[in-house]
Design a protein around this motif. Structure first.
Motif, PDB file in Angstrom:
ATOM      1  N   LYS A  65       0.847  -1.184   0.000  1.00  0.00           N
ATOM      2  CA  LYS A  65       0.000   0.000   0.000  1.00  0.00           C
ATOM      3  C   LYS A  65       0.887   1.240   0.000  1.00  0.00           C
ATOM      4  O   LYS A  65       0.649   2.182  -0.719  1.00  0.00           O
ATOM      5  CB  LYS A  65      -0.924  -0.006   1.214  1.00  0.00           C
ATOM      6  CG  LYS A  65      -1.899   1.126   1.251  1.00  0.00           C
ATOM      7  CD  LYS A  65      -2.896   0.943   2.366  1.00  0.00           C
ATOM      8  CE  LYS A  65      -3.922   2.057   2.353  1.00  0.00           C
ATOM      9  NZ  LYS A  65      -4.909   1.877   3.403  1.00  0.00           N
ATOM     10  N   ASP A  66       1.897   1.215   0.831  1.00  0.00           N
ATOM     11  CA  ASP A  66       2.925   2.248   0.856  1.00  0.00           C
ATOM     12  C   ASP A  66       4.161   1.616   1.489  1.00  0.00           C
ATOM     13  O   ASP A  66       4.223   0.397   1.631  1.00  0.00           O
ATOM     14  CB  ASP A  66       2.461   3.512   1.594  1.00  0.00           C
ATOM     15  CG  ASP A  66       2.052   3.257   3.037  1.00  0.00           C
ATOM     16  OD1 ASP A  66       2.733   2.470   3.732  1.00  0.00           O
ATOM     17  OD2 ASP A  66       1.056   3.842   3.476  1.00  0.00           O
ATOM     18  N   GLU A  67       5.130   2.418   1.882  1.00  0.00           N
ATOM     19  CA  GLU A  67       6.371   1.871   2.422  1.00  0.00           C
ATOM     20  C   GLU A  67       6.179   1.127   3.740  1.00  0.00           C
ATOM     21  O   GLU A  67       6.963   0.263   4.077  1.00  0.00           O
ATOM     22  CB  GLU A  67       7.382   3.001   2.628  1.00  0.00           C
ATOM     23  CG  GLU A  67       7.905   3.584   1.353  1.00  0.00           C
ATOM     24  CD  GLU A  67       8.912   4.689   1.607  1.00  0.00           C
ATOM     25  OE1 GLU A  67       9.347   4.870   2.763  1.00  0.00           O
ATOM     26  OE2 GLU A  67       9.254   5.375   0.642  1.00  0.00           O
ATOM     27  N   ARG A  68       5.149   1.451   4.496  1.00  0.00           N
ATOM     28  CA  ARG A  68       4.976   0.869   5.825  1.00  0.00           C
ATOM     29  C   ARG A  68       3.828  -0.121   5.940  1.00  0.00           C
ATOM     30  O   ARG A  68       3.736  -0.839   6.926  1.00  0.00           O
ATOM     31  CB  ARG A  68       4.777   1.997   6.836  1.00  0.00           C
ATOM     32  CG  ARG A  68       5.997   2.908   6.930  1.00  0.00           C
ATOM     33  CD  ARG A  68       5.850   3.968   7.992  1.00  0.00           C
ATOM     34  NE  ARG A  68       5.619   3.358   9.289  1.00  0.00           N
ATOM     35  CZ  ARG A  68       4.705   3.802  10.155  1.00  0.00           C
ATOM     36  NH1 ARG A  68       3.958   4.834   9.876  1.00  0.00           N
ATOM     37  NH2 ARG A  68       4.553   3.212  11.315  1.00  0.00           N
ATOM     38  N   VAL A  69       2.915  -0.152   4.977  1.00  0.00           N
ATOM     39  CA  VAL A  69       1.710  -0.981   5.090  1.00  0.00           C
ATOM     40  C   VAL A  69       1.596  -1.926   3.896  1.00  0.00           C
ATOM     41  O   VAL A  69       1.781  -1.517   2.758  1.00  0.00           O
ATOM     42  CB  VAL A  69       0.442  -0.100   5.185  1.00  0.00           C
ATOM     43  CG1 VAL A  69      -0.799  -0.959   5.263  1.00  0.00           C
ATOM     44  CG2 VAL A  69       0.523   0.834   6.382  1.00  0.00           C
ATOM     45  N   ILE A  70       1.278  -3.184   4.189  1.00  0.00           N
ATOM     46  CA  ILE A  70       1.013  -4.177   3.151  1.00  0.00           C
ATOM     47  C   ILE A  70      -0.441  -4.612   3.285  1.00  0.00           C
ATOM     48  O   ILE A  70      -0.873  -5.040   4.357  1.00  0.00           O
ATOM     49  CB  ILE A  70       1.953  -5.389   3.281  1.00  0.00           C
ATOM     50  CG1 ILE A  70       3.408  -4.951   3.066  1.00  0.00           C
ATOM     51  CG2 ILE A  70       1.564  -6.486   2.301  1.00  0.00           C
ATOM     52  CD1 ILE A  70       4.433  -6.028   3.315  1.00  0.00           C
ATOM     53  N   ASP A  71      -1.204  -4.451   2.202  1.00  0.00           N
ATOM     54  CA  ASP A  71      -2.598  -4.902   2.188  1.00  0.00           C
ATOM     55  C   ASP A  71      -2.645  -6.414   2.041  1.00  0.00           C
ATOM     56  O   ASP A  71      -1.849  -7.010   1.306  1.00  0.00           O
ATOM     57  CB  ASP A  71      -3.365  -4.277   1.017  1.00  0.00           C
ATOM     58  CG  ASP A  71      -3.787  -2.858   1.293  1.00  0.00           C
ATOM     59  OD1 ASP A  71      -3.892  -2.475   2.475  1.00  0.00           O
ATOM     60  OD2 ASP A  71      -4.028  -2.116   0.326  1.00  0.00           O
ATOM     61  N   ILE A  72      -3.617  -7.024   2.709  1.00  0.00           N
ATOM     62  CA  ILE A  72      -3.819  -8.474   2.649  1.00  0.00           C
ATOM     63  C   ILE A  72      -5.236  -8.725   2.160  1.00  0.00           C
ATOM     64  O   ILE A  72      -6.193  -8.187   2.726  1.00  0.00           O
ATOM     65  CB  ILE A  72      -3.622  -9.118   4.038  1.00  0.00           C
ATOM     66  CG1 ILE A  72      -2.217  -8.816   4.562  1.00  0.00           C
ATOM     67  CG2 ILE A  72      -3.873 -10.621   3.967  1.00  0.00           C
ATOM     68  CD1 ILE A  72      -2.005  -9.185   6.017  1.00  0.00           C
ATOM     69  N   ASP A  73      -5.368  -9.530   1.113  1.00  0.00           N
ATOM     70  CA  ASP A  73      -6.680  -9.885   0.578  1.00  0.00           C
ATOM     71  C   ASP A  73      -6.853 -11.395   0.678  1.00  0.00           C
ATOM     72  O   ASP A  73      -6.021 -12.149   0.172  1.00  0.00           O
ATOM     73  CB  ASP A  73      -6.801  -9.438  -0.880  1.00  0.00           C
ATOM     74  CG  ASP A  73      -8.132  -9.830  -1.479  1.00  0.00           C
ATOM     75  OD1 ASP A  73      -9.170  -9.590  -0.830  1.00  0.00           O
ATOM     76  OD2 ASP A  73      -8.143 -10.397  -2.584  1.00  0.00           O
ATOM     77  N   ILE A  74      -7.918 -11.820   1.348  1.00  0.00           N
ATOM     78  CA  ILE A  74      -8.270 -13.243   1.406  1.00  0.00           C
ATOM     79  C   ILE A  74      -9.442 -13.428   0.452  1.00  0.00           C
ATOM     80  O   ILE A  74     -10.579 -13.085   0.795  1.00  0.00           O
ATOM     81  CB  ILE A  74      -8.664 -13.679   2.838  1.00  0.00           C
ATOM     82  CG1 ILE A  74      -7.507 -13.430   3.806  1.00  0.00           C
ATOM     83  CG2 ILE A  74      -9.072 -15.154   2.850  1.00  0.00           C
ATOM     84  CD1 ILE A  74      -7.875 -13.640   5.264  1.00  0.00           C
ATOM     85  N   PRO A  75      -9.172 -13.907  -0.766  1.00  0.00           N
ATOM     86  CA  PRO A  75     -10.269 -14.099  -1.713  1.00  0.00           C
ATOM     87  C   PRO A  75     -11.196 -15.215  -1.239  1.00  0.00           C
ATOM     88  O   PRO A  75     -10.805 -16.075  -0.432  1.00  0.00           O
ATOM     89  CB  PRO A  75      -9.564 -14.476  -3.013  1.00  0.00           C
ATOM     90  CG  PRO A  75      -8.246 -15.023  -2.599  1.00  0.00           C
ATOM     91  CD  PRO A  75      -7.890 -14.346  -1.294  1.00  0.00           C
ATOM     92  N   LYS A  76     -12.415 -15.196  -1.731  1.00  0.00           N
ATOM     93  CA  LYS A  76     -13.392 -16.232  -1.342  1.00  0.00           C
ATOM     94  C   LYS A  76     -12.826 -17.608  -1.682  1.00  0.00           C
ATOM     95  O   LYS A  76     -12.367 -17.845  -2.792  1.00  0.00           O
ATOM     96  CB  LYS A  76     -14.712 -16.007  -2.077  1.00  0.00           C
ATOM     97  CG  LYS A  76     -15.799 -16.951  -1.639  1.00  0.00           C
ATOM     98  CD  LYS A  76     -17.103 -16.620  -2.318  1.00  0.00           C
ATOM     99  CE  LYS A  76     -18.201 -17.561  -1.874  1.00  0.00           C
ATOM    100  NZ  LYS A  76     -19.461 -17.265  -2.566  1.00  0.00           N
ATOM    101  N   GLN A  77     -12.835 -18.489  -0.679  1.00  0.00           N
ATOM    102  CA  GLN A  77     -12.332 -19.849  -0.856  1.00  0.00           C
ATOM    103  C   GLN A  77     -13.023 -20.789   0.113  1.00  0.00           C
ATOM    104  O   GLN A  77     -13.677 -20.349   1.050  1.00  0.00           O
ATOM    105  CB  GLN A  77     -10.815 -19.891  -0.685  1.00  0.00           C
ATOM    106  CG  GLN A  77     -10.318 -19.325   0.623  1.00  0.00           C
ATOM    107  CD  GLN A  77      -8.862 -18.975   0.563  1.00  0.00           C
ATOM    108  OE1 GLN A  77      -8.019 -19.859   0.617  1.00  0.00           O
ATOM    109  NE2 GLN A  77      -8.542 -17.684   0.449  1.00  0.00           N
TER     110      GLN A  77
END
Length: 117
Positions: A64-76
């Protein structure tokens, strides 16, 4: 180290991989949540997402930026008659996931908060 990156693992995955001290808010904890590399910028997360039953889900990571990572859990569907979907973030050795589990037609919302050991 060079052979590790040549296998298709994205560098943004490395800070997130590890063992976390974790709570499912209002349900259970503490317990260990484990994140391991999978492919590209995808990881596998092993945890009792409902507070009781251990399962493994796949998640996609995006800077997302230098300090934050987005996490996506797709439907499974990690287990029979159960689906999970959600999202969250990782920042400074801390992880938060908000997700929905539908099991046998019953929908429940959960949040995991974790600190990397």
């Amino acid at each position: 180290l060079m052979s590790f990156f040549s296998c298709g693992i994205d560098e943004e995955v490395i800070p997130v991989v590890g063992i976390y001290r974790t709570h499912v808010l209002g349900v259970a904890g503490p317990f260990d949540l484990i994140i391991s590399t999978h492919t590209g910028d995808n990881v596998l997360i092993e945890a009792p997402f409902d507070g009781e039953n251990w399962m493994i889900v796949e998640a996609d990571l995006d800077d997302k930026d230098e300090r934050v990572i987005d996490i996506d859990i797709p439907k499974q569907t990690p287990e029979n008659n159960m689906t999970i979907k959600g999202d969250g973030f990782y920042s400074d050795r801390t992880l938060e996931l908000s997700y929905c589990i539908i099991q046998n037609g019953i929908k429940k919302d959960y949040t995991i908060v974790a600190s990397k050991r």
